[in-house]
Design a protein around this motif. Structure first.
Motif, short mmCIF file in Angstrom:
data_model
loop_
_atom_site.label_atom_id
_atom_site.label_comp_id
_atom_site.label_asym_id
_atom_site.label_seq_id
_atom_site.Cartn_x
_atom_site.Cartn_y
_atom_site.Cartn_z
N GLY A 241 0.80 -1.21 0.00
CA GLY A 241 0.00 0.00 0.00
C GLY A 241 0.84 1.27 0.00
O GLY A 241 1.93 1.31 0.56
N SER A 242 0.33 2.30 -0.63
CA SER A 242 0.99 3.60 -0.66
C SER A 242 0.23 4.58 0.24
O SER A 242 -0.95 4.38 0.54
CB SER A 242 1.07 4.15 -2.09
N PHE A 243 0.91 5.64 0.65
CA PHE A 243 0.30 6.65 1.51
C PHE A 243 1.16 7.91 1.42
O PHE A 243 2.24 7.91 0.83
CB PHE A 243 0.21 6.17 2.96
N ASN A 244 0.65 9.00 1.99
CA ASN A 244 1.41 10.24 1.99
C ASN A 244 2.36 10.24 3.18
O ASN A 244 1.98 9.86 4.29
CB ASN A 244 0.46 11.44 2.07
N ALA A 245 3.59 10.67 2.96
CA ALA A 245 4.59 10.66 4.02
C ALA A 245 4.17 11.50 5.22
O ALA A 245 4.63 11.27 6.34
CB ALA A 245 5.93 11.16 3.49
N SER A 246 3.28 12.47 5.01
CA SER A 246 2.82 13.32 6.11
C SER A 246 2.01 12.52 7.13
O SER A 246 1.84 12.97 8.26
CB SER A 246 1.99 14.48 5.58
N GLU A 247 1.48 11.35 6.74
CA GLU A 247 0.77 10.50 7.69
C GLU A 247 1.73 9.84 8.66
O GLU A 247 1.33 9.38 9.73
CB GLU A 247 -0.03 9.43 6.95
N LEU A 248 3.00 9.79 8.30
CA LEU A 248 4.02 9.21 9.17
C LEU A 248 4.75 10.29 9.95
O LEU A 248 4.89 10.20 11.17
CB LEU A 248 5.01 8.40 8.32
N ILE A 249 5.23 11.32 9.26
CA ILE A 249 5.94 12.44 9.90
C ILE A 249 5.25 13.72 9.46
O ILE A 249 5.30 14.09 8.29
CB ILE A 249 7.42 12.47 9.49
N GLY A 250 4.59 14.37 10.39
CA GLY A 250 3.83 15.57 10.07
C GLY A 250 4.61 16.84 10.37
O GLY A 250 5.43 16.89 11.29
N ILE A 251 4.38 17.86 9.57
CA ILE A 251 4.99 19.18 9.76
C ILE A 251 3.87 20.19 9.90
O ILE A 251 3.07 20.37 8.98
CB ILE A 251 5.88 19.56 8.56
N SER A 252 3.79 20.82 11.05
CA SER A 252 2.71 21.77 11.31
C SER A 252 3.18 23.19 11.04
O SER A 252 3.74 23.86 11.92
CB SER A 252 2.22 21.63 12.76
N GLY A 253 2.99 23.66 9.82
CA GLY A 253 3.26 25.05 9.50
C GLY A 253 4.61 25.30 8.85
O GLY A 253 5.58 24.55 9.04
N ASP A 254 4.67 26.36 8.06
CA ASP A 254 5.90 26.73 7.38
C ASP A 254 6.97 27.19 8.35
O ASP A 254 8.17 27.15 8.03
CB ASP A 254 5.62 27.84 6.35
N SER A 316 -3.71 14.47 11.04
CA SER A 316 -2.81 13.87 12.00
C SER A 316 -1.83 12.91 11.35
O SER A 316 -2.08 12.35 10.29
CB SER A 316 -3.62 13.13 13.08
N SER A 317 -0.70 12.73 12.02
CA SER A 317 0.31 11.78 11.59
C SER A 317 0.72 10.97 12.81
O SER A 317 0.08 11.04 13.86
CB SER A 317 1.51 12.52 10.98
N TRP A 318 1.80 10.18 12.69
CA TRP A 318 2.27 9.43 13.85
C TRP A 318 3.18 10.30 14.71
O TRP A 318 2.98 10.45 15.90
CB TRP A 318 3.02 8.18 13.39
N ILE A 319 4.18 10.92 14.10
CA ILE A 319 5.06 11.83 14.82
C ILE A 319 4.89 13.21 14.20
O ILE A 319 4.74 13.35 12.99
CB ILE A 319 6.53 11.37 14.75
#
Length: 581
Positions: A241-254, A316-319
């Protein structure tokens, strides 16, 4: 000659005015701008203390009058490339939790030398403004931690993602558990595997990847010392399965995105946690089945386990690497356990009565959890100083119906109802389950087809603290459990409470007993009535300990806590100040 010299001197004075006075003006304007920059930085560095005093001290320390500081405003600066530069600063009160910037205006005057010959003044006013922002953020993860290792469950999680059977040993998983990897090294390897090397870190962590990319990146780091069979098994997958990397490591804001290169290397996580979190994402809303062999007293053989994990909310993501206000969310989990218990647990039911088999089908719906980073205390210095605070929400850990931390059921649900996490499990749809086969030893007759059915339901509501704090010494340490540690035992006790149990005789046994009662009447009626009277109390005393231990053991392996969430503060970055305008 006199006329020519006079004209030449006028021109010469004009050139000197331009050369000397304009140079002086430029120098003094640059000096004033530097002083404004320093004042803004001084205020931002002390946002949690007395920024006004520090700003004034900076002005006076640069040999300016205190009145030179004509404006000092605080606000929120958002580095958003989609916004015009003038719209990125929003004025706030200093007491607001999201204040991260200061804007100052200094006024001054520059003396004029030769220009006084042409102008009716000996000085010219100057003005300089500066905006400095402080980018504080934390990296934190929620709920994916493995509390224990069990090859059967981990193989089932991996097998569901790969679409095949996996038989790996605990040593294979232990090698990943023992490997710590920083997110910069992992992201670099991920970029190579997913062919994203032309992108910056923010773009890499918002790109589409798959399970093969994650496993390959972990392998390519060269940090896994020991068995790599788990990663090799994934690399042999043909349709992961594929997914967006943001689901694993999220970045909140520029504001965080511009610091990734500096900060990713400061956050380290377990390679097994990375893989487990990826499996949770890939396996969202899939039915996962496994045999669990936990050493629980009075549990016979393996336990059949079925797990369905819902999807995380879109944001949300994991981290997460985020500033104040960043939020993480865990998904709702459902599980079913088919448990064969030792019949000896139910002794003393009556004269001539003995248990042949004891089976419990248990359903659990564990609600989701949400935490929000509410504050960072960047002036913390000692190990016992508070560094971060998280809000668990006013109604955290609620189920899909918004009322329960956890619901436990004994009985049977239809498969579609159990697997559909978008619809709450409804006790009204719960059917009684065959749970106890009894043998009646009469004087000349032995009856072994006396089957009892059981149905029970218990729910526990919100019982959690609204806030959890981390100390400096807690950074990159053990996770903190948000919730009530005794919630599981109390819920199991409620489930087995005699007032919640519905015990009935199966229809087949009713037909058999109907014929016997017509022959034996009073002795059998009295015996059946005594069994039904004493059984509810015995179930609570006999089953509470093994059922609580079994559920606790399975949930520990899955990294799930009833009414709990495991929150880890992986790192805090404080004090990076930049002149943004």
């Amino acid at each position: 000659m006199a006329i020519i010299v006079a004209l030449f001197l006028t021109v010469a004075v004009g050139f000197m005015a331009i050369g000397i006075d304009l140079g002086s003006l430029y120098f003094r304007q640059k000096s004033l701008q530097t002083q404004a920059d320093m004042t803004a930085i001084s205020a931002v560095l002390n946002l949690s203390g007395t920024p006004d005093d520090h700003a004034q001290a900076t002005v006076i320390g640069n040999r300016l009058e205190a009145s030179a500081l004509t404006s000092l405003e605080y606000g929120r600066y958002i580095y958003d490339s989609a916004l015009p530069a003038e719209d990125r600063f929003e004025t706030r009160d200093l007491s607001d939790v999201d204040v991260n910037a200061a804007e100052v205006v200094l006024k001054g005057a520059a003396p004029l030398f030769f220009s006084q010959t042409f102008l009716d003044t000996d000085s010219t006013p100057l003005s300089a403004s500066a905006t400095a922002a402080r980018f504080d953020f934390a990296s934190f993860s929620l709920g994916s931690r493995l509390l224990d290792l069990d090859g059967g469950i981990l193989n089932a999680l991996l097998g569901a993602a790969l679409g095949s059977n996996v038989s790996l040993s605990l040593l294979d998983y232990q090698a990943l558990l023992d490997t710590q990897i920083d997110l910069l090294t992992f992201t670099d390897a991920l970029a190579v595997r997913a062919d994203l090397v032309a992108l910056d870190y923010a773009e890499i962590l918002t790109s589409e990847i798959d399970l093969l990319d994650v496993a390959g990146a972990l392998l390519d780091t060269g940090l896994v010392s020991g068995s790599t069979d788990v990663l090799t098994a994934i690399l042999n997958c043909t349709a992961c399965g594929s997914f967006n990397a943001s689901e694993l490591i999220g970045i909140s804001g520029d504001n965080v995105a511009i610091q990734l290169e500096d900060r990713l290397g400061t956050v380290s996580v377990s390679a097994l946690d990375v893989l487990k979190a990826t499996l949770d994402i890939v396996n969202a809303n899939r039915l996962i089945e496994a045999d669990v062999g936990l050493p629980i007293p009075n549990v016979l053989g393996n336990v059949d386990l079925a797990v369905v994990v819902g999807e995380r909310e879109a944001y949300s993501s994991w981290i997460n690497l985020g500033e104040r206000g960043a939020t993480l969310h865990t998904a709702q989990v459902r599980l079913k356990l088919d448990v064969d218990l030792s019949p000896s647990l139910l002794s003393g039911l009556g004269v001539g009565v003995s248990a042949l088999s004891l089976r419990l089908p248990i359903y659990a719906e564990i609600a989701s959890a949400t935490v929000t980073l509410t504050d960072l205390y960047c002036d913390a210095s000692g190990p016992n100083d508070r560094i971060a605070s998280f809000d668990t929400g006013l109604t955290p850990f609620t189920g899909t119906n918004g009322t329960h931390v956890v619901e436990l059921f004994i009985g049977e649900f239809d498969a579609p109802a159990f697997e559909d996490t978008t619809t709450p499990l409804d006790a009204a749809n719960l059917s009684p389950a065959d749970f106890l086969d009894l043998e009646l030893n009469l004087a000349l007759i032995t009856i072994d087809l006396f089957t009892l059915q059981l149905k029970a339901h218990a729910a526990t509501g919100n019982a959690l603290q609204p806030q959890i704090d981390f100390l400096v010494s807690d950074i990159a340490g053990s996770p903190k459990t948000v919730g009530s540690g005794s919630l599981l035992a109390s819920t199991v006790a409620s489930l087995l409470d005699p007032n919640n149990l519905e015990i009935s005789i199966s229809s087949q046994s009713q037909s058999l007993l109907g014929g016997l009662l017509s022959l034996l009447l009073t002795p059998v009626v009295a015996l059946v009535d005594s069994v039904l009277d004493v059984l509810p109390g015995k179930l609570l005393g006999a089953l509470l300990t093994p059922i609580d231990a079994l559920l606790d053991g399975v949930l520990n392996v899955l990294g799930i806590g009833i009414g709990q969430a495991d929150l880890t503060l992986d790192g805090v970055a404080c004090g990076k100040v930049a002149l943004v305008r």
